[in-house]
Design an enzyme around this catalytic site. Structure first.
Site, PDB file in Angstrom:
ATOM      1  N   GLY A  64      18.746  -6.393 -55.919  1.00 51.75           N
ATOM      2  CA  GLY A  64      18.579  -6.357 -54.492  1.00 51.75           C
ATOM      3  C   GLY A  64      17.254  -6.139 -54.074  1.00 51.75           C
ATOM      4  O   GLY A  64      16.619  -6.464 -53.683  1.00 51.75           O
ATOM      5  N   LYS A  67      14.615  -7.869 -56.700  1.00 52.31           N
ATOM      6  CA  LYS A  67      15.114  -9.170 -56.420  1.00 52.31           C
ATOM      7  C   LYS A  67      14.186  -9.993 -58.063  1.00 52.31           C
ATOM      8  O   LYS A  67      14.443 -10.509 -58.507  1.00 52.31           O
ATOM      9  CB  LYS A  67      14.587 -10.393 -55.727  1.00 52.31           C
ATOM     10  CG  LYS A  67      16.354  -9.763 -54.349  1.00 52.31           C
ATOM     11  CD  LYS A  67      15.779 -11.160 -53.574  1.00 52.31           C
ATOM     12  CE  LYS A  67      17.399 -10.115 -52.318  1.00 52.31           C
ATOM     13  NZ  LYS A  67      18.420 -10.409 -53.128  1.00 52.31           N
ATOM     14  N   ASN A 112      23.893  -7.061 -44.706  1.00 49.97           N
ATOM     15  CA  ASN A 112      22.366  -8.346 -44.914  1.00 49.97           C
ATOM     16  C   ASN A 112      23.316  -9.225 -45.999  1.00 49.97           C
ATOM     17  O   ASN A 112      24.483  -8.853 -45.968  1.00 49.97           O
ATOM     18  CB  ASN A 112      22.217  -7.339 -47.044  1.00 49.97           C
ATOM     19  CG  ASN A 112      22.560  -8.051 -47.738  1.00 49.97           C
ATOM     20  OD1 ASN A 112      21.977  -8.826 -48.624  1.00 49.97           O
ATOM     21  ND2 ASN A 112      23.447  -7.204 -48.482  1.00 49.97           N
ATOM     22  N   MET A 114      21.319 -11.885 -47.603  1.00 49.10           N
ATOM     23  CA  MET A 114      20.084 -12.265 -47.514  1.00 49.10           C
ATOM     24  C   MET A 114      20.428 -13.866 -48.793  1.00 49.10           C
ATOM     25  O   MET A 114      19.707 -15.291 -48.064  1.00 49.10           O
ATOM     26  CB  MET A 114      19.480 -11.588 -49.235  1.00 49.10           C
ATOM     27  CG  MET A 114      19.676  -9.836 -48.213  1.00 49.10           C
ATOM     28  SD  MET A 114      17.766 -10.026 -47.146  1.00 49.10           S
ATOM     29  CE  MET A 114      16.124 -10.150 -48.104  1.00 49.10           C
ATOM     30  N   PHE A 116      21.207 -14.531 -52.295  1.00 47.59           N
ATOM     31  CA  PHE A 116      20.134 -14.703 -53.150  1.00 47.59           C
ATOM     32  C   PHE A 116      19.039 -15.219 -53.108  1.00 47.59           C
ATOM     33  O   PHE A 116      18.350 -16.360 -53.837  1.00 47.59           O
ATOM     34  CB  PHE A 116      20.993 -15.131 -54.475  1.00 47.59           C
ATOM     35  CG  PHE A 116      22.317 -14.710 -54.906  1.00 47.59           C
ATOM     36  CD1 PHE A 116      22.635 -13.239 -55.063  1.00 47.59           C
ATOM     37  CD2 PHE A 116      22.909 -15.529 -55.395  1.00 47.59           C
ATOM     38  CE1 PHE A 116      23.578 -12.871 -55.296  1.00 47.59           C
ATOM     39  CE2 PHE A 116      23.706 -15.073 -56.465  1.00 47.59           C
ATOM     40  CZ  PHE A 116      25.020 -13.180 -55.865  1.00 47.59           C
ATOM     41  N   SER A 176      28.646 -11.003 -55.132  1.00 46.41           N
ATOM     42  CA  SER A 176      28.188 -10.755 -54.048  1.00 46.41           C
ATOM     43  C   SER A 176      29.066 -12.300 -52.464  1.00 46.41           C
ATOM     44  O   SER A 176      29.194 -12.221 -52.895  1.00 46.41           O
ATOM     45  CB  SER A 176      27.262 -11.455 -53.651  1.00 46.41           C
ATOM     46  OG  SER A 176      26.289 -11.936 -53.063  1.00 46.41           O
ATOM     47  N   ASN A 178      27.770 -12.928 -49.970  1.00 51.56           N
ATOM     48  CA  ASN A 178      26.644 -13.797 -49.898  1.00 51.56           C
ATOM     49  C   ASN A 178      26.624 -15.168 -50.145  1.00 51.56           C
ATOM     50  O   ASN A 178      25.831 -16.386 -49.300  1.00 51.56           O
ATOM     51  CB  ASN A 178      25.121 -13.624 -49.550  1.00 51.56           C
ATOM     52  CG  ASN A 178      25.632 -11.961 -48.175  1.00 51.56           C
ATOM     53  OD1 ASN A 178      26.263 -11.822 -47.259  1.00 51.56           O
ATOM     54  ND2 ASN A 178      24.890 -11.248 -48.928  1.00 51.56           N
ATOM     55  N   THR A 179      27.330 -15.539 -51.349  1.00 50.94           N
ATOM     56  CA  THR A 179      27.272 -17.465 -50.987  1.00 50.94           C
ATOM     57  C   THR A 179      28.512 -17.660 -51.534  1.00 50.94           C
ATOM     58  O   THR A 179      29.948 -17.199 -52.560  1.00 50.94           O
ATOM     59  CB  THR A 179      26.462 -16.851 -53.103  1.00 50.94           C
ATOM     60  OG1 THR A 179      25.361 -16.756 -52.978  1.00 50.94           O
ATOM     61  CG2 THR A 179      26.866 -18.383 -53.776  1.00 50.94           C
ATOM     62  N   LYS A 218      30.111  -6.730 -62.174  1.00 50.06           N
ATOM     63  CA  LYS A 218      29.265  -6.124 -61.097  1.00 50.06           C
ATOM     64  C   LYS A 218      31.114  -6.518 -59.869  1.00 50.06           C
ATOM     65  O   LYS A 218      31.071  -7.627 -59.744  1.00 50.06           O
ATOM     66  CB  LYS A 218      27.893  -6.173 -60.377  1.00 50.06           C
ATOM     67  CG  LYS A 218      27.962  -5.563 -59.045  1.00 50.06           C
ATOM     68  CD  LYS A 218      26.513  -5.474 -58.540  1.00 50.06           C
ATOM     69  CE  LYS A 218      26.391  -4.253 -57.193  1.00 50.06           C
ATOM     70  NZ  LYS A 218      25.429  -4.717 -57.251  1.00 50.06           N
ATOM     71  N   ASN A 247      30.192  -3.723 -54.895  1.00 48.44           N
ATOM     72  CA  ASN A 247      29.035  -4.723 -54.735  1.00 48.44           C
ATOM     73  C   ASN A 247      29.148  -3.638 -52.913  1.00 48.44           C
ATOM     74  O   ASN A 247      29.928  -2.487 -52.646  1.00 48.44           O
ATOM     75  CB  ASN A 247      29.075  -6.021 -54.259  1.00 48.44           C
ATOM     76  CG  ASN A 247      27.813  -6.779 -54.580  1.00 48.44           C
ATOM     77  OD1 ASN A 247      27.218  -6.589 -53.888  1.00 48.44           O
ATOM     78  ND2 ASN A 247      27.768  -7.810 -56.238  1.00 48.44           N
ATOM     79  N   THR A 248      28.351  -4.405 -52.083  1.00 47.41           N
ATOM     80  CA  THR A 248      28.782  -4.587 -50.721  1.00 47.41           C
ATOM     81  C   THR A 248      29.794  -4.587 -49.662  1.00 47.41           C
ATOM     82  O   THR A 248      31.068  -6.030 -50.654  1.00 47.41           O
ATOM     83  CB  THR A 248      27.606  -5.053 -50.065  1.00 47.41           C
ATOM     84  OG1 THR A 248      27.645  -7.093 -50.209  1.00 47.41           O
ATOM     85  CG2 THR A 248      26.350  -4.941 -50.896  1.00 47.41           C
ATOM     86  N   GLY A 269      26.312   1.196 -48.376  1.00 41.16           N
ATOM     87  CA  GLY A 269      25.111   2.578 -47.484  1.00 41.16           C
ATOM     88  C   GLY A 269      26.781   3.327 -47.099  1.00 41.16           C
ATOM     89  O   GLY A 269      27.660   3.618 -47.696  1.00 41.16           O
ATOM     90  N   TYR A 319      20.353   2.640 -53.727  1.00 42.48           N
ATOM     91  CA  TYR A 319      20.084   1.410 -52.451  1.00 42.48           C
ATOM     92  C   TYR A 319      19.680   1.797 -51.577  1.00 42.48           C
ATOM     93  O   TYR A 319      18.814   2.048 -50.926  1.00 42.48           O
ATOM     94  CB  TYR A 319      20.644  -0.394 -53.160  1.00 42.48           C
ATOM     95  CG  TYR A 319      19.899  -1.163 -52.045  1.00 42.48           C
ATOM     96  CD1 TYR A 319      19.283  -0.867 -50.577  1.00 42.48           C
ATOM     97  CD2 TYR A 319      19.339  -2.308 -52.341  1.00 42.48           C
ATOM     98  CE1 TYR A 319      18.663  -2.241 -49.831  1.00 42.48           C
ATOM     99  CE2 TYR A 319      18.940  -3.390 -51.906  1.00 42.48           C
ATOM    100  CZ  TYR A 319      18.442  -3.013 -50.993  1.00 42.48           C
ATOM    101  OH  TYR A 319      17.551  -4.359 -50.412  1.00 42.48           O
ATOM    102  N   THR A 320      20.684   1.923 -50.587  1.00 40.57           N
ATOM    103  CA  THR A 320      20.944   2.534 -49.038  1.00 40.57           C
ATOM    104  C   THR A 320      20.260   3.477 -49.334  1.00 40.57           C
ATOM    105  O   THR A 320      19.519   3.809 -48.333  1.00 40.57           O
ATOM    106  CB  THR A 320      22.155   1.607 -48.483  1.00 40.57           C
ATOM    107  OG1 THR A 320      22.266   0.318 -48.510  1.00 40.57           O
ATOM    108  CG2 THR A 320      22.086   1.896 -46.957  1.00 40.57           C
TER     109      THR A 320
END
Length: 340
Positions: A64, A67, A112, A114, A116, A176, A178-179, A218, A247-248, A269, A319-320
């Protein structure tokens, strides 16, 4: 000299998060070309072997952050033992509408959505082939938004074929938030079929290319223990080599009073730390002993990383934590994990 980062962070945090990220990456690339990335951190060599791969140290960059593989060399110069690029999809896609990235500084967190956003797998492969970074590079693969869940395997297989020759390992991202519908691929009724296809294709590619590339999966932090147990049973039968936990999260525990708490997307985070460690411990109790586990999510300090290793992780990803603590965190964690 890593004390430069707090000053730089104060300036960058005045901009919106996505602009800050893009500007930071360009700045890092410029500093790297000038041979000055040592001002922001440095490498700590503590060799570790997992999945048949020799890592310079146990600290990696989570997917992420880069990318498209555009910054592998400059990020590598910060001392990472491994870098995971992506998530990449077969075709380029813009991702979700902006704004889609939110900082929660008081909670040391990020949200986030985002979606992908990336330049497509062909661009990523070209960047992998150009990279000079001598460390380990993993590739995180996913599906295009327009591809149905029923046909998702076709996108993953396409990406696997394209990156296989250039990747040190591949991560299958089925977690994820977000999809739409993506996390359904983690369910036992879909996962066995899906991973069987991945494993069969990996076998063919290993013969064709004369190299064995480990494949990891993941995992979401939002599954119940029974769901994680089901996941682990399928994973154990699949022949996959490892897991990334986690993952998040869609949970907002610990950030309820933030102005951004109601924003859609995955939270990362510090608020994710306890749940991420709990999921890691649950999975370790179910999965095969020889499976590699990479800990991700809520690692913002050397203590966080050490706790995850003591819980059973082989490697860790940040990451965070990199956003809030700065690049000096990489060397600090590498040194701490070596000394215990």
């Amino acid at each position: 000299m890593s004390s430069l980062y707090p000053v730089l962070k104060r300036l960058l945090f005045k901009l919106d998060p996505e602009t800050t990220h893009d500007l930071s990456m360009l700045l890092l690339k410029t500093v790297h070309r000038a041979g000055m990335t040592r001002l922001f951190g440095g490498a700590w060599r503590a060799p570790y072997r997992a999945m048949g791969i020799d890592f310079e140290n146990r600290v990696g960059l989570a997917a992420g952050f880069d990318k498209n593989g555009d910054f592998i060399d400059s990020l590598g110069s910060l001392g990472f033992g491994f870098i995971e690029v992506g998530t990449v999809t077969p075709r380029p896609q813009p991702g979700n509408d902006k704004p889609r990235l939110f900082r929660l500084p008081r909670q040391r967190a990020v949200i986030n959505r985002m979606g992908f956003n990336n330049k497509g797998v062909d661009h990523l492969v070209s960047q992998l082939q150009k990279a000079r970074f001598k460390g380990v590079v993993g590739v995180n693969i996913g599906k295009n938004l327009a591809t149905s869940i029923e046909n998702a395997h076709e996108d993953y297989l396409h990406c696997l074929r394209r990156v296989y020759a250039s990747a040190d390992y591949v991560t299958v991202n089925v977690s994820s938030p977000n999809t739409p519908g993506l996390r359904s691929l983690q369910r036992k009724e879909h996962l066995a079929f899906f991973l069987d296809l991945i494993g069969e294709e990996r076998g063919r590619l290993a013969q064709r290319h004369g190299k064995f590339v480990p494949v990891l999966v993941k995992v979401s932090p939002d599954e119940s223990e029974s769901q994680l147990a089901d996941f682990a049973r399928v994973f154990n039968d699949s022949g996959m080599d490892g897991l990334i936990a986690v993952n998040t999260t869609l949970c907002r525990k610990g950030v309820e009073d933030s102005v951004h708490a109601a924003e859609a997307g995955g939270l990362s985070g510090a608020p994710l730390k306890k749940r991420a460690e709990k999921v890691l411990r649950i999975l370790k109790s179910y999965i095969n002993k020889d499976a590699t586990v990479i800990a991700s999510g809520g690692i913002l300090s050397t203590d966080d990383a050490l706790a995850r290793v003591r819980a059973g992780a082989d490697l860790v990803q940040v990451y965070t934590g990199l956003i809030y603590a700065g690049p000096g965190l990489v060397k600090d964690i590498s040194r701490r994990l070596e000394t215990g």
